[in-house]
Design a protein around this motif. Structure first.
Motif: not given
Length: 453
Positions: A182-183, A175-176, A139, A178-180
């Motif tokens: 985008r945020e 998917a995990e 992250r 991509q979510q981070v």
């Protein structure tokens, strides 16, 4: 491991196509150095004696195949500990493109090195261990990539061989990520299942991932369009040296010579162009462009040239010569996102040196307006920034500096904070950048009297 071949040294590989700068990122033991070694090996960018040495050391360690990470972990401490400490730069080429690659460390205490390696990258290859998914350091590196506005992100879901080449695992990890992404505001992150150890989908397509129809990592890197050409931006040139011949060099032809030398940071300058000197605001016209002993009609980024102007202008090192039509406005007050790289915490009221281009001025920290929480990816109140924290700060400069928003210009919007006592770089900053959902983050005012410098 694929059979070895007689390799061509990287320095002997001719420049082909466009140049792409890339950096690796990711958490500890995600396999960054192994992936880099695999790229070097499979593009035949390793000298035969280097490969032989790696194979010998690998055998001494009881390994059945060459540990390709040894090709990049050059420091003795790196080899002994099996980790990457410093940024290792490597050069390789294919028939379609030349590459400059920065292999960055994964350990949290070396995040500062990742900032260095990614700051000039066109692409960041973010490695994620297929078994572990997104970790805190993943992250953090993705946040750094977003803040540095690296144009392209490639996610290498590594060690896919250790999860039996599972499509389900790959899609879950992707998917995990991509979510981070985008945020954090990353516009696009392309995922590829790879095994750096065996070479699956690195340079050659793998028959063990028949469910994956996309390009290999190397194919994708060859196809990615280059980042915006700095020559297409507005003209800027920080002055590094004022040239006036002295002594024997001051002959009749050069008696009145006065030039301003520097590297063109962006844009193009031509004879007859009107320019402005910042921060003074004095205007003049370009009457000469010198490159060594040659005179040019124009110069563009990233050439290093000497400009001559029509008027005798008071210019010194650190000033910026810019296109008069769209020059930035010098300012003494900045709000910026900083990646804190110092061992001692950053607190309001502290004073540092700010280096922007070739100009260095004193600055004081007015407020800390929040720091990035890596768990929920939004700004939280903060009274100080510790090592590897990412925070939003307000600065007061001792004299005006012609900065630009980082979103407009990565060169004109970046700066360093330096500890005046020991000369260490303690922060990398981006002018005008914001933290995700940081609009409501409270400030920490400490009184205005501390900021008059």
């Amino acid at each position: 491991m694929a059979p070895s071949a007689t390799a061509v040294p990287a320095t002997a590989v001719p420049a082909t196509g466009t140049l792409l700068r890339l950096a690796t990122a990711g958490s500890v033991d995600d396999g960054k150095s192994t992936l880099v070694g695999r790229l070097l090996h499979d593009t035949k960018s390793v000298l035969s004696d280097q490969l032989a040495a790696v194979e010998r050391v690998s055998r001494e360690r009881g390994l059945t195949a060459a540990d390709l990470a040894l090709l990049t972990d050059g420091l003795r401490a790196e080899r002994e500990q099996g980790i990457t400490i410093d940024v290792a730069y490597r050069y390789f080429a294919t028939a379609r493109r030349s590459f400059v690659l920065a292999d960055c460390p994964g350990h949290v205490q070396y995040t500062r090195n990742t900032v260095t390696g990614s700051s000039t990258a066109d692409v960041v290859v973010l490695l994620v261990d297929a078994r572990k998914g997104v970790l805190e350091q993943t992250r953090r590196h993705l946040a750094v990539t977003a803040l540095l506005r690296v144009p392209h992100v490639v996610v290498a879901v590594n060690k896919i061989d250790l999860v039996d080449f599972s499509q389900e695992v790959f899609e879950r990890v992707n998917a995990e990520v991509q979510q981070v992404a985008r945020e954090l505001g990353v516009e696009e992150a392309t995922a590829i299942p790879v095994s750096a150890l065996d070479g699956d989908n690195v340079a050659e397509r793998s028959t063990r991932t028949s469910w994956y129809a996309g390009p290999t990592l190397l194919e994708l890197l060859e196809e990615i369009p280059p980042s915006d050409d700095p020559a297409h931006e507005a003209f800027r040139m920080p002055v590094q040296l004022v040239i006036r011949p002295q002594g024997a060099a001051r002959d009749e032809a050069h008696r009145d010579y006065r030039g301003y030398a520097g590297q063109v940071a962006s844009g193009v300058v031509r004879l007859g162009d009107e320019v402005v000197v910042l921060p003074s605001g004095t205007r003049s016209t370009v009457t000469g462009i010198d490159l060594g002993e040659r005179s040019l009609d124009e110069a563009f980024a990233p050439q290093s040239v000497t400009l001559r102007l029509a008027d005798e202008v008071d210019i010194s090192r650190g000033d910026v010569i810019a296109a008069a039509a769209d020059a930035p406005v010098p300012t003494q007050d900045l709000e910026a996102v900083v990646c804190w790289l110092g061992d001692a915490p950053l607190r309001p009221g502290q004073r540092y040196l700010l280096k922007h281009g070739s100009r260095t001025v004193q600055t004081a920290v007015r407020t800390i307006n929040g720091s990035l929480d890596l768990d929920d990816l939004h700004a939280v109140p903060s009274e100080a920034l510790s090592l590897n924290d990412i925070g939003l700060v307000s600065l007061r400069l001792a004299s005006p500096v012609p900065v630009e928003d980082y979103a407009t210009s990565r060169r004109g919007g970046s700066f360093l904070l330096i500890d005046a006592h020991d000369g260490r770089t303690v922060a990398a900053g981006m002018v005008g950048a914001t933290l995700p959902t940081a609009a409501d983050a409270p400030t920490t005012p400490e009184g205005d009297e501390a900021w008059d410098i």
